[in-house]
Motif scaffolding. Structure first.
Motif, PDB file in Angstrom:
ATOM      1  N   ALA A 113     -26.489  47.260   8.257  1.00  0.00           N
ATOM      2  CA  ALA A 113     -25.895  46.643   9.216  1.00  0.00           C
ATOM      3  C   ALA A 113     -25.852  45.014   9.049  1.00  0.00           C
ATOM      4  O   ALA A 113     -24.887  44.568   9.613  1.00  0.00           O
ATOM      5  CB  ALA A 113     -26.628  47.040  10.613  1.00  0.00           C
ATOM      6  N   PRO A 114     -26.993  44.346   8.528  1.00  0.00           N
ATOM      7  CA  PRO A 114     -26.766  42.975   8.345  1.00  0.00           C
ATOM      8  C   PRO A 114     -25.563  42.583   7.652  1.00  0.00           C
ATOM      9  O   PRO A 114     -25.156  41.301   7.826  1.00  0.00           O
ATOM     10  CB  PRO A 114     -27.948  42.581   7.729  1.00  0.00           C
ATOM     11  N   LEU A 115     -24.948  43.162   6.817  1.00  0.00           N
ATOM     12  CA  LEU A 115     -23.800  42.913   6.283  1.00  0.00           C
ATOM     13  C   LEU A 115     -22.619  42.507   7.082  1.00  0.00           C
ATOM     14  O   LEU A 115     -21.701  42.002   6.653  1.00  0.00           O
ATOM     15  CB  LEU A 115     -23.151  43.920   5.170  1.00  0.00           C
ATOM     16  N   ALA A 116     -22.515  43.185   8.335  1.00  0.00           N
ATOM     17  CA  ALA A 116     -21.406  42.812   9.377  1.00  0.00           C
ATOM     18  C   ALA A 116     -21.668  41.497   9.935  1.00  0.00           C
ATOM     19  O   ALA A 116     -20.534  41.117  10.411  1.00  0.00           O
ATOM     20  CB  ALA A 116     -21.762  44.007  10.525  1.00  0.00           C
ATOM     21  N   VAL A 117     -22.643  40.863   9.686  1.00  0.00           N
ATOM     22  CA  VAL A 117     -22.594  39.457  10.292  1.00  0.00           C
ATOM     23  C   VAL A 117     -22.574  38.526   9.098  1.00  0.00           C
ATOM     24  O   VAL A 117     -23.432  38.410   8.033  1.00  0.00           O
ATOM     25  CB  VAL A 117     -24.217  39.123  10.702  1.00  0.00           C
ATOM     26  N   PRO A 118     -21.542  37.820   9.184  1.00  0.00           N
ATOM     27  CA  PRO A 118     -21.364  36.718   8.183  1.00  0.00           C
ATOM     28  C   PRO A 118     -22.667  35.758   7.858  1.00  0.00           C
ATOM     29  O   PRO A 118     -23.411  35.406   8.896  1.00  0.00           O
ATOM     30  CB  PRO A 118     -20.159  35.850   8.515  1.00  0.00           C
ATOM     31  N   ALA A 119     -22.645  35.216   6.533  1.00  0.00           N
ATOM     32  CA  ALA A 119     -24.000  34.592   6.275  1.00  0.00           C
ATOM     33  C   ALA A 119     -24.049  33.135   7.044  1.00  0.00           C
ATOM     34  O   ALA A 119     -25.103  32.842   7.617  1.00  0.00           O
ATOM     35  CB  ALA A 119     -23.924  34.271   4.881  1.00  0.00           C
ATOM     36  N   PHE A 120     -22.824  32.597   7.312  1.00  0.00           N
ATOM     37  CA  PHE A 120     -23.238  31.334   8.063  1.00  0.00           C
ATOM     38  C   PHE A 120     -23.238  31.604   9.732  1.00  0.00           C
ATOM     39  O   PHE A 120     -23.824  30.720  10.288  1.00  0.00           O
ATOM     40  CB  PHE A 120     -21.894  30.533   7.919  1.00  0.00           C
ATOM     41  N   VAL A 121     -23.019  32.825  10.112  1.00  0.00           N
ATOM     42  CA  VAL A 121     -23.385  33.160  11.523  1.00  0.00           C
ATOM     43  C   VAL A 121     -24.933  33.809  11.576  1.00  0.00           C
ATOM     44  O   VAL A 121     -25.730  33.305  12.550  1.00  0.00           O
ATOM     45  CB  VAL A 121     -22.669  34.676  11.997  1.00  0.00           C
ATOM     46  N   ALA A 162      -6.367  31.737  16.799  1.00  0.00           N
ATOM     47  CA  ALA A 162      -7.279  32.026  15.656  1.00  0.00           C
ATOM     48  C   ALA A 162      -7.439  33.318  15.217  1.00  0.00           C
ATOM     49  O   ALA A 162      -7.414  33.638  13.971  1.00  0.00           O
ATOM     50  CB  ALA A 162      -8.742  31.284  16.037  1.00  0.00           C
ATOM     51  N   LEU A 163      -7.322  34.174  15.981  1.00  0.00           N
ATOM     52  CA  LEU A 163      -7.612  35.719  15.889  1.00  0.00           C
ATOM     53  C   LEU A 163      -6.458  36.142  15.298  1.00  0.00           C
ATOM     54  O   LEU A 163      -6.472  36.641  14.065  1.00  0.00           O
ATOM     55  CB  LEU A 163      -8.057  36.524  16.980  1.00  0.00           C
ATOM     56  N   LEU A 164      -5.276  35.781  15.802  1.00  0.00           N
ATOM     57  CA  LEU A 164      -3.839  36.010  15.195  1.00  0.00           C
ATOM     58  C   LEU A 164      -3.704  35.562  13.673  1.00  0.00           C
ATOM     59  O   LEU A 164      -3.272  36.270  12.783  1.00  0.00           O
ATOM     60  CB  LEU A 164      -2.645  35.987  16.200  1.00  0.00           C
ATOM     61  N   GLN A 165      -4.174  34.358  13.778  1.00  0.00           N
ATOM     62  CA  GLN A 165      -4.065  33.624  12.312  1.00  0.00           C
ATOM     63  C   GLN A 165      -4.988  34.310  11.294  1.00  0.00           C
ATOM     64  O   GLN A 165      -4.593  34.617  10.178  1.00  0.00           O
ATOM     65  CB  GLN A 165      -4.471  32.330  12.338  1.00  0.00           C
ATOM     66  N   THR A 166      -6.033  34.747  11.719  1.00  0.00           N
ATOM     67  CA  THR A 166      -6.946  35.422  10.846  1.00  0.00           C
ATOM     68  C   THR A 166      -6.465  36.785  10.080  1.00  0.00           C
ATOM     69  O   THR A 166      -6.433  37.107   9.270  1.00  0.00           O
ATOM     70  CB  THR A 166      -8.397  35.723  11.323  1.00  0.00           C
ATOM     71  N   LEU A 167      -5.793  37.369  11.279  1.00  0.00           N
ATOM     72  CA  LEU A 167      -5.183  38.834  11.100  1.00  0.00           C
ATOM     73  C   LEU A 167      -4.093  38.614  10.038  1.00  0.00           C
ATOM     74  O   LEU A 167      -3.718  39.667   9.351  1.00  0.00           O
ATOM     75  CB  LEU A 167      -4.790  39.459  12.445  1.00  0.00           C
ATOM     76  N   SER A 168      -3.263  37.624  10.439  1.00  0.00           N
ATOM     77  CA  SER A 168      -2.139  37.262   9.515  1.00  0.00           C
ATOM     78  C   SER A 168      -2.506  37.284   8.168  1.00  0.00           C
ATOM     79  O   SER A 168      -1.794  37.608   7.172  1.00  0.00           O
ATOM     80  CB  SER A 168      -1.179  36.379  10.009  1.00  0.00           C
ATOM     81  N   VAL A 192     -10.623  43.839   1.025  1.00  0.00           N
ATOM     82  CA  VAL A 192      -9.993  42.434   0.741  1.00  0.00           C
ATOM     83  C   VAL A 192      -9.851  41.899   2.160  1.00  0.00           C
ATOM     84  O   VAL A 192     -10.043  40.601   2.400  1.00  0.00           O
ATOM     85  CB  VAL A 192      -8.735  42.642   0.082  1.00  0.00           C
ATOM     86  N   PHE A 193      -9.208  42.642   3.120  1.00  0.00           N
ATOM     87  CA  PHE A 193      -8.925  42.181   4.422  1.00  0.00           C
ATOM     88  C   PHE A 193     -10.323  41.642   5.008  1.00  0.00           C
ATOM     89  O   PHE A 193     -10.144  40.482   5.627  1.00  0.00           O
ATOM     90  CB  PHE A 193      -8.239  43.196   5.119  1.00  0.00           C
ATOM     91  N   LEU A 194     -11.223  42.135   4.977  1.00  0.00           N
ATOM     92  CA  LEU A 194     -12.390  42.009   5.713  1.00  0.00           C
ATOM     93  C   LEU A 194     -13.154  40.727   5.150  1.00  0.00           C
ATOM     94  O   LEU A 194     -13.686  39.954   5.820  1.00  0.00           O
ATOM     95  CB  LEU A 194     -13.505  43.124   6.040  1.00  0.00           C
ATOM     96  N   ALA A 195     -12.945  40.694   3.717  1.00  0.00           N
ATOM     97  CA  ALA A 195     -13.579  39.590   3.093  1.00  0.00           C
ATOM     98  C   ALA A 195     -12.522  38.329   3.387  1.00  0.00           C
ATOM     99  O   ALA A 195     -13.072  37.041   3.489  1.00  0.00           O
ATOM    100  CB  ALA A 195     -13.392  39.640   1.424  1.00  0.00           C
ATOM    101  N   ILE A 196     -11.435  38.357   3.629  1.00  0.00           N
ATOM    102  CA  ILE A 196     -10.535  37.173   3.970  1.00  0.00           C
ATOM    103  C   ILE A 196     -11.248  36.787   5.404  1.00  0.00           C
ATOM    104  O   ILE A 196     -11.020  35.579   5.957  1.00  0.00           O
ATOM    105  CB  ILE A 196      -9.035  37.566   3.793  1.00  0.00           C
ATOM    106  N   VAL A 222     -18.080  39.368  13.717  1.00  0.00           N
ATOM    107  CA  VAL A 222     -19.062  40.461  13.373  1.00  0.00           C
ATOM    108  C   VAL A 222     -18.013  41.780  13.846  1.00  0.00           C
ATOM    109  O   VAL A 222     -18.311  42.948  12.965  1.00  0.00           O
ATOM    110  CB  VAL A 222     -20.183  40.345  14.461  1.00  0.00           C
ATOM    111  N   LEU A 223     -17.455  42.050  14.910  1.00  0.00           N
ATOM    112  CA  LEU A 223     -16.519  42.998  15.324  1.00  0.00           C
ATOM    113  C   LEU A 223     -15.564  43.310  14.042  1.00  0.00           C
ATOM    114  O   LEU A 223     -15.253  44.506  13.840  1.00  0.00           O
ATOM    115  CB  LEU A 223     -15.727  43.010  16.510  1.00  0.00           C
ATOM    116  N   LEU A 224     -14.892  42.426  13.477  1.00  0.00           N
ATOM    117  CA  LEU A 224     -14.127  42.826  12.589  1.00  0.00           C
ATOM    118  C   LEU A 224     -14.733  43.371  10.976  1.00  0.00           C
ATOM    119  O   LEU A 224     -14.026  43.871  10.578  1.00  0.00           O
ATOM    120  CB  LEU A 224     -13.131  41.535  12.111  1.00  0.00           C
ATOM    121  N   SER A 225     -15.943  42.810  10.915  1.00  0.00           N
ATOM    122  CA  SER A 225     -16.858  43.194   9.875  1.00  0.00           C
ATOM    123  C   SER A 225     -17.338  44.397   9.963  1.00  0.00           C
ATOM    124  O   SER A 225     -18.050  45.217   8.795  1.00  0.00           O
ATOM    125  CB  SER A 225     -17.708  42.026   9.709  1.00  0.00           C
ATOM    126  N   LEU A 226     -17.592  44.889  11.015  1.00  0.00           N
ATOM    127  CA  LEU A 226     -18.266  46.327  11.222  1.00  0.00           C
ATOM    128  C   LEU A 226     -17.590  47.422  10.223  1.00  0.00           C
ATOM    129  O   LEU A 226     -18.227  48.286   9.851  1.00  0.00           O
ATOM    130  CB  LEU A 226     -18.136  46.684  12.620  1.00  0.00           C
TER     131      LEU A 226
END
Length: 531
Positions: A117-125, A330-336, A465-469, A511-515
């Motif tokens: 589960a810790p992988l769902a939390v970005p390192a800088f978070v 920001a959410l929409l830009q991340t998704l795009s 790839v999407f979740l890495a971005i 975190v929610l997008l990384s789950l």
């Protein structure tokens, strides 16, 4: 008795096939080779940047910029970080994997999920959470602590998967020769884990070299933080490029060390053997208590601290932190960015993945290796290469979305490549041959037949790839057009202003997008071992 085939028909159809198309016999089609070569040449851009900058700068300037106390300090910090963090991650990942896969520890399945589960939390978070909890935390000890809890799952996953696949017979033989259980583990089981440990350690080491946000937040200087600061202060000055060259050499040295550590020993047996349950060690009450304590402590540090900190800041910020006009854009830009980058990267991976299955050979291995080596370089080196090239040779696309997507392509193409290759391997080549014999061109046969059958693998690669971005920070900060804000850059902007309450929603959304990525990795790990 089947009717004989008319002579005219028997000669006409093969002739028609030879004129319209060529049956795929392992050599592949020329257009696929051309596309694969173009993608691989593009992937060599960062390596070419490192070599070109060094050549253009000249030895005198290189000596003045590299052989100075500041570079020595950065090198010492980076080397100490790697040398201390990697052994701790190896020991922790191996111990947790053994407890969840080979012991009767209560709640093993739950602990295995929590270990990933810790992988769902970005390192800088992770770093943000610890700085919020302990504001005075900084330096090498802080860097080691946060790095271990952020990256140990990269070792836990392959080690636990290997333990599930390991043949119990070799342990039975070792015990029959009089070896004690601990001797069996260290002399028989542990050597079988070498590939998993080396691969996981390489992945962790490359993350340590490439990470920026984690170490910048705890005020620990590494090559990546110094390069970013130098670039921002001097705008693509020679010093930043020279530091990037040293960092690239460190990555190549790590790749060489991992290849040497793997060795040439064989780890496979001949024949599948009979299915057997893995050996389960019954722990003594005291040992079981220690195992549970380690699992609980790891879970609290890696998951409890981030979730607790995020909850505190979200409660402290109240509804106001969700009402800002910048969070939704920001959410929409991340998704795009994520959708466009995943689509572009998956399309670029198709020719190389197709060649690796349909026409394996020296050329294919060379083209594939170019992409893997480039992806091992830190994102900041890729970003500096694109900055330099676009400024001098393609200024119209400098600081545009095109440049950002190219960076994502160079950095994350292997994630799509691996999944696509597995998908193509499950699509019979005979179906492509039949489609071409019916008049379809190689392109249409690939599109209509093979890609449809490989769709699950392609979708998995695109998701990775999407979740890495969505969690990428450094390259986006350097390359994105002015005014662009993703969840990662928005989070970084808020934390740079010490507004941790406003940064919490950005962190929670990441975190929610990384789950889903965490779930994909966990299920693939279980499935690879037949569980």
């Amino acid at each position: 008795m089947p009717e004989p085939i008319p002579a005219g028909l028997a000669t006409t159809r093969p002739a028609r096939l030879s004129r319209r198309t060529r049956v795929l016999d392992g050599r592949g089609s020329s257009w696929v080779v051309v596309l694969a070569v173009l993608v691989s040449l593009l992937s060599l851009l960062p390596i070419g940047f490192v070599i070109g900058v060094s050549w253009y700068t000249g030895w005198a300037t290189i000596e003045a910029m590299i052989f100075r106390p500041r570079v020595a300090e950065l090198l010492i910090n980076t080397v100490l970080l790697v040398l201390i963090t990697l052994p701790i991650c190896i020991v922790l990942g191996t111990t947790l994997a053994w407890l969840t896969e080979r012991s009767n520890l209560p709640g093993r399945r739950l602990w295995s999920v929590l270990a990933v589960a810790p992988l769902a939390v970005p390192a800088f978070v992770h770093s943000y959470a610890w700085v919020s909890l302990v504001p005075s935390i900084h330096g090498l000890p802080a860097g080691v602590l946060v790095s271990v809890i952020a990256y140990f799952p990269f070792l836990y996953l392959p080690i636990s998967a290997t333990l599930r696949r390991l043949d119990p017979a070799i342990e039975d033989v070792a015990e029959s020769l009089g070896l004690k259980p601990w001797a069996v583990f260290f002399r028989v089981v542990l050597p079988q884990l070498r590939l998993a440990i080396c691969g996981g350690a390489l992945l962790v080491g490359l993350h340590l070299l490439a990470e920026y946000g984690l170490y910048a937040m705890i005020r620990f200087d590494t090559f990546t933080t110094a390069i970013f600061d130098q670039f921002k202060s001097t705008f693509n000055g020679p010093a930043a490029n020279m530091l990037a060259s040293v960092l690239a050499l460190c990555c190549l040295a790590m790749l060489t060390a991992e290849s040497t550590a793997r060795g040439k020993a064989r780890y496979a047996r001949v024949g599948s053997g009979s299915a057997r349950e893995q050996r389960t060690v019954k722990l003594q009450p005291a040992t079981s208590a220690l195992g549970l304590g380690l699992q609980l402590l790891t879970c609290l540090l890696a998951l409890g601290v981030p979730l607790l900190t995020l909850s505190q800041w979200l409660i402290a910020g109240g509804v106001e932190v969700w009402q800002g006009g910048e969070l939704l854009p920001a959410l929409l830009q991340t998704l795009s960015f994520g959708v466009a980058g995943a689509l572009l990267t998956s399309l670029a991976a198709i020719p190389i993945a197709w060649l690796s299955i349909r026409a394996p050979g020296k050329l294919q291995r060379l083209l594939e290796g170019c992409n893997y080596i480039t992806s091992a370089l830190p994102g900041i080196v890729v970003a500096l290469a694109l900055v330099t090239v676009t400024i001098h040779f393609a200024r119209p696309i400098y600081q545009t979305t095109i440049t950002v997507l190219l960076a994502y392509l160079l950095m994350f193409l292997p994630r799509a490549l691996v999944s696509l290759r597995a998908g193509f391997a499950q699509a019979p080549v005979e179906l492509e041959n039949i489609a071409q014999s019916l008049g379809r061109s190689p392109v249409r046969a690939l599109w209509l037949i093979t890609l449809r059958l490989a769709a699950p693998g392609a979708a998995a690669g695109a998701a990775l790839v999407f979740l890495a971005i969505t969690n990428e920070l450094t390259a986006t900060l350097l390359l994105a057009p002015n005014g662009t804000r993703t969840l990662a850059t928005g989070f970084w902007a808020m934390t740079s202003e010490i507004d941790y309450a406003a940064a919490a929603p950005y962190a929670l959304l990441m975190v929610l997008l990384s789950l889903p990525l965490t779930a994909i990795l966990y299920h693939q790990s279980r499935r690879s071992a037949g569980r």
